[in-house]
Design an enzyme around this catalytic site. Structure first.
Site, mmCIF file in Angstrom:
data_model
loop_
_atom_site.group_PDB
_atom_site.id
_atom_site.type_symbol
_atom_site.label_atom_id
_atom_site.label_comp_id
_atom_site.label_asym_id
_atom_site.label_seq_id
_atom_site.Cartn_x
_atom_site.Cartn_y
_atom_site.Cartn_z
ATOM 1 N N HIS A 364 38.439 25.308 9.791
ATOM 2 C CA HIS A 364 38.567 24.179 8.868
ATOM 3 C C HIS A 364 39.352 24.546 7.606
ATOM 4 C CE1 HIS A 364 37.931 20.190 7.738
ATOM 5 N NE2 HIS A 364 36.621 20.084 7.855
ATOM 6 N N ASP A 368 42.507 20.225 9.090
ATOM 7 C CA ASP A 368 41.632 19.140 8.671
ATOM 8 C C ASP A 368 41.005 18.491 9.898
ATOM 9 O OD1 ASP A 368 42.213 19.535 5.990
ATOM 10 O OD2 ASP A 368 43.965 18.206 6.056
#
Length: 393
Positions: A364, A368
Site C-alpha cells: 500500500h 493505492d
C-alpha cells in the site's frame, strides 16, 4: 645461473632421490561457487566416504544453501583420501572440501558403466532362464498344514506419556521464514479479492487442446492464461510492476514473473523471464521444465534471481481463498485458488458456473486501493473473455 640450477638439481637428487609420479597426484578440491551472493551452506548428505573410488562427474555430496540444494560433483576420477567436512557441517565457498588421489587404480568391484550393468543383467536373466526348467522338474512336496492358532485378545496398556520431537530447521526453511517475516515488517500489506468466471477459458482450453498439443507438444494449462493476462495489465499499469527503493520508485520496462513451486525441500519461486515476449506455448514449456527441476531438486539460485511480480496457485492444493504474502522486493502477488461450481446470476437467471476467487496482495506504500482493485478487476475480465488478451483490448 644455468650451471648453478643444474648443480642444485643434482644435489637434491642425491639427497632425496627421484620424486615418484604419484607425489603430485593428490589434490585438494575446494567448495565450488554456488551462485551469486551464496557464500556458505550446510552439508546435507555425503554420498561418498574416505576410501571410495569415484568416477568423474559422480555426485560426492549435497550442500544446502538458503536458496537451493546443490550437487557437488567430482571433477576427476580417483580415490577419496580425506574429507574436510561431515554431514551437517557448515562449509564456505573456496575452502577445502575433500582430497582425492587421481593416480589410484579403479578397484575390480567398482561400479561399471551403464552398458556393463546392462550386460550383467542380461547374463543373470539368461542364467535364470536356464535354471528354470530344472526347477520345474523337481517339484517339492506340499508343506504340512500348520496348526490353527487361537486368536489372542490384544493387550491394552494405559499410558499417559507424551513425547516431543525437536529437529533443526533447514537453511532453506530458515531463509523462507526470514523473508516472509521481513515482508510483513517492511511492507504495508493489503489484499483485495475478485471472483472470476472460468467458463470461457475452460471452453477454449478444451476446444483447442488437441491442436495445441499436436503443434507444440505440450498441454495447454490455466497458468499460461493468467501469465498472459497479468502481462497485459502490468503493461497497462506499470506502477504494479515497479518497486520502492529507499525514497525512489524504480520502474521496470521488462516483466519477469515469479511462479511459486512446491518442492520436497520447501516453496521456491523460479522466474519466467521476459514474459512480455513469451507465447502460450513458451510459458507452458518453461513451467513444465521448472516444475520438473523442482521435483528433482535441481532449481538453481540463478533460476530464482529477480522477478517483478509473482503468481501463486494455491488452488492445486484445494485452497478456496487465501491472502498471499509479497515476494520481496516486489510490490504485488496474485493468488489463484480452486475452481468450484457455484450459483451465479447470468441474464437474470441463476446458473452454475466454474468460479475462482482471485486475491491480490499489494504494498500500500506504492499502490493505492484504486490501482490494485482496477488491476485485479481488469485481469479477471481478461480471463472471463480471453479474446481481450489476443486483441489487446
Amino acid at each position: 645461473m644455468r650451471q648453478f640450477a643444474i648443480s642444485l638439481f643434482k644435489v637434491s637428487q642425491r639427497q632425496f632421490g627421484q620424486l615418484p609420479k604419484f607425489y603430485f597426484s593428490k589434490k585438494v578440491v575446494n567448495v565450488p561457487t554456488m551462485g551469486d551472493s551464496i557464500t556458505e551452506g550446510d552439508v546435507k548428505e555425503l554420498q561418498k566416504k574416505v576410501g571410495d573410488y569415484v568416477n568423474q562427474d559422480d555426485v560426492i555430496a549435497l550442500i544446502e544453501t538458503d536458496k537451493v540444494t546443490i550437487d557437488i560433483r567430482c571433477a576427476d576420477s580417483g580415490v577419496i583420501t580425506q574429507m574436510f567436512a561431515a554431514d551437517g557441517a557448515k562449509v564456505e565457498v573456496g575452502k577445502p572440501f575433500y582430497e582425492i588421489d587421481t593416480s589410484a587404480a579403479k578397484p575390480a568391484g567398482a561400479a561399471g558403466t551403464p552398458e556393463t550393468k546392462k550386460e550383467e543383467k542380461k547374463d543373470v536373466k539368461q542364467e535364470q532362464k536356464q535354471e528354470a526348467p530344472a526347477a520345474q522338474k523337481s517339484t517339492p512336496a506340499p508343506a504340512a498344514k500348520p496348526a490353527e492358532k487361537k486368536p489372542v485378545a490384544p493387550t491394552i496398556t494405559n499410558t499417559t506419556q507424551r513425547t516431543e520431537k525437536r529437529e533443526p530447521m533447514s537453511r532453506m526453511r530458515q531463509r523462507i521464514a526470514q523473508r516472509l517475516k521481513d515482508a510483513q515488517n517492511t511492507y504495508a500489506l493489503l489484499t483485495t479479492f475478485q471472483e472470476c468466471d472460468m467458463s470461457a477459458v475452460m471452453e477454449a482450453r478444451e476446444a483447442m487442446q488437441k491442436d495445441f498439443q499436436k503443434k507444440h507438444n505440450v498441454k495447454l494449462g490455466f497458468s499460461s492464461f493468467f501469465v498472459k493476462a497479468a502481462v497485459k495489465q502490468l503493461q497497462e499499469q506499470p506502477i504494479v510492476n515497479a518497486v520502492i527503493d529507499g525514497t525512489d520508485i524504480v520502474y521496470r520496462n521488462y516483466i519477469d514473473i515469479s511462479m511459486a513451486v512446491a518442492t520436497p525441500t520447501g516453496l521456491m519461486v523460479p522466474v519466467l523471464r521476459n514474459c512480455e515476449r513469451l507465447s502460450f506455448a513458451d510459458i507452458e514449456k518453461t513451467l513444465i521444465d521448472l516444475a520438473e527441476k523442482g521435483r528433482q531438486g535441481k532449481i538453481s539460485a540463478d533460476d530464482m534471481v529477480g522477478g517483478t511480480f509473482t503468481i501463486s496457485n494455491g488452488g492445486v492444493f484445494g485452497s478456496l481463498m487465501g491472502t498471499p504474502i509479497i515476494n520481496a522486493p516486489q510490490s504485488a502477488i496474485l493468488g489463484m485458488h480452486a475452481i468450484v461450481n457455484r450459483p451465479v446470476v447470468r441474464n437474470d437467471q441463476i446458473v452454475a458456473r466454474p468460479m475462482m476467487y482471485l486475491a491480490l496482495t499489494y504494498d500500500h506504500r506504492i499502490l493505492d486501493g484504486k490501482d490494485a482493485a482496477t488491476f485485479l478487476k481488469k485481469l479477471a475480465t481478461s480471463i472471463e473473455d480471453p479474446r481481450r488478451i489476443l486483441l489487446d483490448v
